[in-house]
Design a protein around this motif. Structure first.
Motif, PDB file in Angstrom:
ATOM      1  N   UNK A 286      67.839  -0.057  62.743  1.00  0.00           N
ATOM      2  CA  UNK A 286      67.590  -1.519  62.816  1.00  0.00           C
ATOM      3  C   UNK A 286      66.597  -1.804  61.933  1.00  0.00           C
ATOM      4  N   UNK A 287      66.999  -2.651  60.769  1.00  0.00           N
ATOM      5  CA  UNK A 287      66.208  -2.671  59.928  1.00  0.00           C
ATOM      6  C   UNK A 287      65.296  -4.034  59.877  1.00  0.00           C
ATOM      7  N   UNK A 288      64.373  -4.199  58.871  1.00  0.00           N
ATOM      8  CA  UNK A 288      63.496  -5.035  58.790  1.00  0.00           C
ATOM      9  C   UNK A 288      62.695  -5.085  60.205  1.00  0.00           C
ATOM     10  N   UNK A 289      62.186  -4.198  60.680  1.00  0.00           N
ATOM     11  CA  UNK A 289      61.386  -3.905  61.953  1.00  0.00           C
ATOM     12  C   UNK A 289      60.036  -4.841  61.784  1.00  0.00           C
ATOM     13  N   UNK A 290      59.790  -5.704  63.045  1.00  0.00           N
ATOM     14  CA  UNK A 290      58.846  -6.683  62.960  1.00  0.00           C
ATOM     15  C   UNK A 290      58.931  -7.562  61.748  1.00  0.00           C
ATOM     16  N   UNK A 291      60.121  -7.828  60.931  1.00  0.00           N
ATOM     17  CA  UNK A 291      60.284  -8.761  59.934  1.00  0.00           C
ATOM     18  C   UNK A 291      59.514  -8.325  58.910  1.00  0.00           C
ATOM     19  N   UNK A 292      59.311  -6.647  58.633  1.00  0.00           N
ATOM     20  CA  UNK A 292      58.948  -6.148  57.359  1.00  0.00           C
ATOM     21  C   UNK A 292      60.076  -5.638  56.803  1.00  0.00           C
ATOM     22  N   UNK A 293      60.363  -5.921  55.488  1.00  0.00           N
ATOM     23  CA  UNK A 293      61.543  -5.780  54.943  1.00  0.00           C
ATOM     24  C   UNK A 293      61.797  -4.240  54.659  1.00  0.00           C
ATOM     25  N   UNK A 294      60.821  -3.420  54.224  1.00  0.00           N
ATOM     26  CA  UNK A 294      61.081  -1.831  54.021  1.00  0.00           C
ATOM     27  C   UNK A 294      60.978  -1.199  55.471  1.00  0.00           C
ATOM     28  N   UNK A 295      60.726  -1.598  56.362  1.00  0.00           N
ATOM     29  CA  UNK A 295      60.288  -0.803  57.715  1.00  0.00           C
ATOM     30  C   UNK A 295      61.645  -0.852  58.540  1.00  0.00           C
ATOM     31  N   UNK A 296      61.926   0.267  59.092  1.00  0.00           N
ATOM     32  CA  UNK A 296      63.042   0.359  59.940  1.00  0.00           C
ATOM     33  C   UNK A 296      62.784   1.261  61.215  1.00  0.00           C
ATOM     34  N   UNK A 297      63.383   0.729  62.297  1.00  0.00           N
ATOM     35  CA  UNK A 297      63.490   1.722  63.496  1.00  0.00           C
ATOM     36  C   UNK A 297      64.761   2.723  63.420  1.00  0.00           C
ATOM     37  N   UNK A 298      64.700   3.750  63.671  1.00  0.00           N
ATOM     38  CA  UNK A 298      65.761   4.766  63.613  1.00  0.00           C
ATOM     39  C   UNK A 298      65.769   5.444  64.972  1.00  0.00           C
TER      40      UNK A 298
END
Length: 328
Positions: A286-298
């Motif tokens: 799930x991309x853009x975790x917390x609306x942070x572009x380079x951060x993802x949940x995996x």
């Protein structure tokens, strides 16, 4: 973190997405993931299990459940006209999405035709602890190191087509090989020697079914030429991956089936071994975790089962993990 569980792998899940060049920008780039999860294994060959096998030898092992936690990542340097050259170290996206993890050090070059050529060295893919004599019963089995060198050549998107070829060669060594000792003749012990050479090849084809989704069937061949004929085998198999990218959600689901036939009679069990292996692997991002572009949940979940005509070699494994990934 122990990365030697056959199903353990997670990072980003974009192996089927392509763009011009080998990276979005030139220079240094990379990604790092932090994951935690659970691995449950039932195998007589796993050193995470009981060192003493006090059940009948030709029976399945006992299930052991362990937690896993730690980082994974990749670092790459990209340059050249059209960003067509790259050196890298770490774990590759293509492997991760289908449930395989291996540290690679390599060089990648994209030709004008669209073909991407990758040559890599895998220094740790064969490194793990194994039992010196897996067949010892009612006594403590000792551990020894399994090691070796592996080299890989990949041709992706051949001539701009959906066709890819993956070939690897590996040499395996067992530091203190004691299989069949004591109790068997020297000739029989030699038949059980696990060291040898392995040739791996995989042909895959990517087919889009619509915007953001498609399938990638593959044909896989293994040939393991061990020093002991009872440990030598050929394996034929197939894989099918389904991928779906919808907004921030990215999913890759892979099913595998392999059949292995061994070359000679097994001195311990009095028959020639034959295995059927199947499994499934689900990777999610799930991309853009917390609306942070380079951060993802995996997250990932995996299952593998080996059904052998020799009960001693029956095995299964489950895996589930969660984590975050940061790209830079």
């Amino acid at each position: 973190m122990n990365v030697k569980h056959p199903l353990l792998a997670t990072l980003v899940l974009l192996p089927f997405v392509s763009h011009a060049g080998l990276a979005e920008r030139g220079g240094l780039s990379g990604e790092i993931s932090l994951i935690g999860g659970v691995v449950s294994t039932d195998s007589n060959l796993s050193t995470s299990g009981n060192a003493i096998k006090n059940t009948p030898l030709n029976s399945s092992g006992n299930r052991e459940t362990n937690t896993i936690f730690g980082p994974l990542g990749k670092l790459a340097l990209t340059w050249g006209e059209g960003l067509n050259q790259q050196i890298f170290v770490g774990t590759t996206r293509e492997d991760i999405a289908v449930g395989t993890i291996a540290l690679e050090i390599g060089y990648k070059h994209e030709l004008a035709s669209g073909t991407q050529i990758t040559a890599a060295y895998l220094p740790t893919v064969l490194s793990e602890e194994v039992w010196s004599n897996p067949y010892l019963t009612d006594a403590t089995r000792s551990e020894t190191d399994k090691s070796g060198d592996a080299f890989r050549l990949q041709l992706n998107r051949i001539a701009g087509s959906p066709l890819s070829l993956d070939v690897a060669y590996a040499q395996t060594e067992i530091d203190d090989e004691q299989s069949g000792s004591p109790g068997f003749t020297v000739a029989e012990q030699n038949q059980l020697n696990r060291a040898g050479d392995t040739l791996y090849s995989k042909v895959s084809y990517r087919q889009f079914l619509g915007r953001g989704l498609g399938v990638a069937p593959a044909f896989v061949y293994f040939n393991h030429d061990a020093e002991g004929d009872a440990m030598s085998y050929q394996s034929l198999g197939g894989e099918l991956s389904y991928f779906s990218f919808a907004g921030r959600n990215k999913i890759v689901l892979t099913g595998k089936y392999h059949a292995r036939d061994y070359d000679a009679n097994h001195p311990v069990f009095g028959t020639t071994r034959a295995d059927k292996e199947y499994g499934a692997f689900l990777a999610y991002e799930y991309g853009q975790l917390f609306d942070i572009q380079p951060l993802s949940f995996i997250s990932l979940a995996g299952y593998k089962n080996i059904d052998s005509n020799i009960a001693f070699y029956n095995a299964s494994q489950y895996l589930f993990s969660l984590g975050v990934s940061y790209k830079f």
